[in-house]
Write a protein that holds these residues in place. Structure first.
Motif, PDB file in Angstrom:
ATOM      1  N   ALA A  33      27.426 -26.296 -11.035  1.00 10.42           N
ATOM      2  CA  ALA A  33      26.198 -27.079 -11.197  1.00 10.42           C
ATOM      3  C   ALA A  33      25.006 -26.202 -10.844  1.00 10.42           C
ATOM      4  CB  ALA A  33      26.224 -28.320 -10.309  1.00 10.42           C
ATOM      5  N   ILE A  34      23.959 -26.257 -11.671  1.00 10.94           N
ATOM      6  CA  ILE A  34      22.775 -25.431 -11.475  1.00 10.94           C
ATOM      7  C   ILE A  34      21.531 -26.300 -11.538  1.00 10.94           C
ATOM      8  CG2 ILE A  34      21.439 -23.464 -12.349  1.00 10.94           C
ATOM      9  CD1 ILE A  34      24.012 -22.491 -13.715  1.00 10.94           C
ATOM     10  N   CYS A  35      20.688 -26.189 -10.526  1.00  4.37           N
ATOM     11  CA  CYS A  35      19.365 -26.818 -10.530  1.00  4.37           C
ATOM     12  C   CYS A  35      18.401 -25.792  -9.935  1.00  4.37           C
ATOM     13  CB  CYS A  35      19.354 -28.120  -9.730  1.00  4.37           C
ATOM     14  SG  CYS A  35      17.797 -29.031  -9.869  1.00  4.37           S
ATOM     15  N   SER A  36      17.778 -25.014 -10.784  1.00  3.49           N
ATOM     16  CA  SER A  36      16.908 -23.916 -10.363  1.00  3.49           C
ATOM     17  C   SER A  36      15.620 -24.453  -9.750  1.00  3.49           C
ATOM     18  CB  SER A  36      16.582 -23.032 -11.570  1.00  3.49           C
ATOM     19  OG  SER A  36      15.805 -23.756 -12.509  1.00  3.49           O
ATOM     20  N   PRO A  37      14.831 -23.605  -9.092  1.00  3.70           N
ATOM     21  CA  PRO A  37      13.559 -24.067  -8.524  1.00  3.70           C
ATOM     22  C   PRO A  37      12.640 -24.715  -9.558  1.00  3.70           C
ATOM     23  CG  PRO A  37      14.130 -21.933  -7.614  1.00  3.70           C
ATOM     24  CD  PRO A  37      15.145 -22.223  -8.672  1.00  3.70           C
ATOM     25  N   LEU A  38      12.582 -24.174 -10.768  1.00  7.14           N
ATOM     26  CA  LEU A  38      11.744 -24.798 -11.797  1.00  7.14           C
ATOM     27  C   LEU A  38      12.264 -26.190 -12.141  1.00  7.14           C
ATOM     28  CD1 LEU A  38      10.141 -23.149 -14.866  1.00  7.14           C
ATOM     29  CD2 LEU A  38      11.530 -25.180 -15.232  1.00  7.14           C
ATOM     30  N   VAL A  84      21.847 -28.178 -15.149  1.00  6.77           N
ATOM     31  CA  VAL A  84      22.883 -27.674 -16.051  1.00  6.77           C
ATOM     32  C   VAL A  84      24.226 -27.789 -15.340  1.00  6.77           C
ATOM     33  CG1 VAL A  84      23.773 -25.662 -17.287  1.00  6.77           C
ATOM     34  CG2 VAL A  84      21.308 -26.078 -17.215  1.00  6.77           C
ATOM     35  N   VAL A  85      25.222 -28.257 -16.074  1.00  8.93           N
ATOM     36  CA  VAL A  85      26.592 -28.318 -15.577  1.00  8.93           C
ATOM     37  C   VAL A  85      27.464 -27.506 -16.527  1.00  8.93           C
ATOM     38  CG1 VAL A  85      28.581 -29.785 -15.076  1.00  8.93           C
ATOM     39  CG2 VAL A  85      26.280 -30.568 -14.499  1.00  8.93           C
ATOM     40  N   ILE A  86      28.255 -26.590 -15.977  1.00  9.21           N
ATOM     41  CA  ILE A  86      29.173 -25.771 -16.757  1.00  9.21           C
ATOM     42  C   ILE A  86      30.593 -26.111 -16.313  1.00  9.21           C
ATOM     43  CG2 ILE A  86      29.876 -23.424 -17.343  1.00  9.21           C
ATOM     44  CD1 ILE A  86      27.054 -22.498 -16.679  1.00  9.21           C
ATOM     45  N   LEU A 101      28.588 -32.999  -8.549  1.00  6.39           N
ATOM     46  CA  LEU A 101      28.241 -31.733  -7.904  1.00  6.39           C
ATOM     47  C   LEU A 101      26.769 -31.415  -8.111  1.00  6.39           C
ATOM     48  CD1 LEU A 101      29.379 -29.281  -6.360  1.00  6.39           C
ATOM     49  CD2 LEU A 101      29.781 -28.194  -8.581  1.00  6.39           C
ATOM     50  N   LEU A 102      26.255 -31.689  -9.324  1.00  4.27           N
ATOM     51  CA  LEU A 102      24.830 -31.498  -9.577  1.00  4.27           C
ATOM     52  C   LEU A 102      24.000 -32.452  -8.724  1.00  4.27           C
ATOM     53  CD1 LEU A 102      22.513 -30.222 -11.271  1.00  4.27           C
ATOM     54  CD2 LEU A 102      22.891 -32.040 -12.951  1.00  4.27           C
ATOM     55  N   LEU A 264      27.952 -15.976 -17.942  1.00  2.00           N
ATOM     56  CA  LEU A 264      27.386 -17.213 -18.461  1.00  2.00           C
ATOM     57  C   LEU A 264      26.524 -17.903 -17.413  1.00  2.00           C
ATOM     58  CD1 LEU A 264      27.282 -19.433 -20.655  1.00  2.00           C
ATOM     59  CD2 LEU A 264      29.366 -20.381 -19.662  1.00  2.00           C
ATOM     60  N   VAL A 265      27.023 -17.986 -16.187  1.00  3.93           N
ATOM     61  CA  VAL A 265      26.267 -18.630 -15.114  1.00  3.93           C
ATOM     62  C   VAL A 265      24.998 -17.845 -14.790  1.00  3.93           C
ATOM     63  CG1 VAL A 265      26.348 -19.273 -12.673  1.00  3.93           C
ATOM     64  CG2 VAL A 265      28.314 -19.735 -14.143  1.00  3.93           C
ATOM     65  N   ASP A 266      25.061 -16.538 -14.895  1.00  2.00           N
ATOM     66  CA  ASP A 266      23.891 -15.706 -14.596  1.00  2.00           C
ATOM     67  C   ASP A 266      22.781 -15.912 -15.611  1.00  2.00           C
ATOM     68  OD1 ASP A 266      22.595 -13.381 -13.130  1.00  2.00           O
ATOM     69  OD2 ASP A 266      22.700 -12.574 -15.159  1.00  2.00           O
TER      70      ASP A 266
END
Length: 434
Positions: A33-38, A84-86, A101-102, A264-266
């Motif tokens: 799970a990804i939640c960037s600062p933006l 984003v969820v991968i 998880l996100l 991919l995650v990067d």
């Protein structure tokens, strides 16, 4: 590979000073799970994130066929990412684990303050596993379906040879369900359904009437008249997230598969984050990267009548009809212009009155431009009147002085490129990451 991925995630979180990415294993499936600062700033600052969220997914993104789920909300600058969820699977349990998880790494002010309640509405395509996973994560959310995907699925069903519908009747039978989708009221919806079942052509195909009955049972998911109480803001298709997914494939992945899930995650917190950062800064400065397409057909500029500064009457190129063009709104009353297309009549007005440099994608209010700048950079020290137009700035204001004060607060040194650009570009350059 997983150890390398975890080390990369830990390094990214340490660099940001907060948890922006997490990974877990669930039933032998990898979930990230990804939640960037933006993305977190979009949650906190864009009120539409509390109203409606669009979710779409795409597979085969790396050599292990991982799947990406992208969450967006809408704004005047287009779709803005919320997370984003991968996953390595698209089962209901795996998607549910990914969304939870996100949810664990979202900020406290997620969804513009709704937090664990989630958005009021979530729009998806017709994927039962995704829709149930959303309800498992946010039980109080109202899921709805994209109208385009409903009609597309029906069109494909009609053209499937196994269903026994001849090509000559496909268009008529599709029109029957379109009347259901765009019914004006619940009573009109019920009446249209009964007429469709009793239709002389539809009654010839029991498979069609049975399929139509199954679709009609889920009418609360797709009928427009049954979602009028929801804050959809006129969004009945998930075009925002479809467009964003194309950006991911074309401009982030360059239509190539990532070598592995680590790469991919990067890509997401680096390339995708940088793309939205640049786009929002351009929108904040009314520096649109979009180019007006040259429309088909040619309209004579001789008969154009200028009513005022923004309204024009333009004759048709093929008939005796005339159309109304508003260059401020970017609209035209012709058949193409009525659908939002940049038509030949708008192009003729811009050519006749030398409006080639006119930017129809400009954001009207300075407050909105300041908001997009804050989302892009995380900075909120810009003067309130910085993004105002020349007509809006008070006569006693000194933009050059304000520019100097804003730059001094960041401790930036003025390089040659900064000196030679406009004041608003100077301020943006000072806040962009080195």
């Amino acid at each position: 590979m997983l150890c390398s991925l975890q080390a990369s995630i830990d390094a990214y979180n340490e660099q940001q000073g907060e948890v922006c990415t997490q990974m877990k294993q669930d039933d032998n499936q990898t979930i990230i799970a990804i939640c960037s600062p933006l993305m977190k700033r979009v949650h906190a600052l864009v009120r539409h994130s509390a109203e409606i969220v669009f979710i779409d997914s795409s597979g085969s993104c790396d050599r292990t066929n991982s799947r990406i789920f992208l969450l967006l909300t809408h704004s005047a600058a287009g779709g803005l990412p919320l997370g984003v969820v991968i996953t390595t699977s698209e089962s209901q349990n795996t998607i549910t684990a990914g969304l939870k998880l996100l949810k664990a790494i979202l900020p406290q002010e997620a969804f513009f303050g709704r937090g664990d309640l989630g958005p009021q509405v979530v729009m998806t395509d017709d994927c039962q596993a995704l829709r149930q996973a959303i309800l498992n994560t946010y039980p109080q959310t109202h899921p709805i379906l994209c109208v385009f995907h409903i009609l597309q699925a029906m069109w494909r069903w009609l053209w499937d040879a196994h269903n026994g519908v001849p090509k000559t009747h496909c268009q008529h039978l599709l029109h029957l369900i379109k009347q259901l989708v765009y019914a004006r009221s619940p009573l009109d919806l019920e009446a249209s359904y009964h007429l469709a079942v009793q239709d002389s052509i539809a009654s010839r195909y029991p498979k069609y009437t049975n399929h139509l009955a199954a679709v009609f049972k889920r009418r609360e998911l797709w009928a427009l008249c049954l979602r009028s109480h929801l804050p959809t803001r006129g969004n009945n298709t998930n075009n925002f997230v479809e467009s964003a997914m194309r950006i991911v494939k074309d401009q982030i992945f360059y239509r190539l598969k990532a070598d592995n899930i680590t790469q991919l995650v990067d890509f997401i917190p680096t390339r995708l984050e940088a793309y939205y950062n640049r786009r929002l800064v351009d929108v904040a400065n009314n520096r649109s990267t979009k180019k007006l397409p040259k429309p088909k057909g040619r309209v004579s500029t001789d008969g154009i009548v200028k009513e005022d500064e923004v309204n024009f009457t333009v004759p048709s190129a093929s008939t005796d009809a005339t159309y109304h063009v508003n260059v401020s709104l970017g609209t035209c009353t012709c058949p193409d212009g009525s659908t939002g297309v940049f038509c030949a009549h708008q192009y003729a007005v811009m050519q006749a009155f030398q409006m080639q440099d006119n930017n129809p994608f400009a954001i009207a209010t300075s407050a909105a431009r300041k908001l997009f700048y804050q989302i892009a950079t995380g900075k909120n020290n810009v003067p309130d009147n910085w993004f105002m137009s020349v007509e809006e700035i008070p006569s006693d204001a000194d933009p050059q002085k304000q520019c100097g004060e804003a730059l001094s607060t960041e401790g930036s040194s003025a390089d040659e490129d900064t000196v030679n650009c406009s004041p608003d570009e100077r301020l943006v350059k000072a806040h962009l990451p080195k």
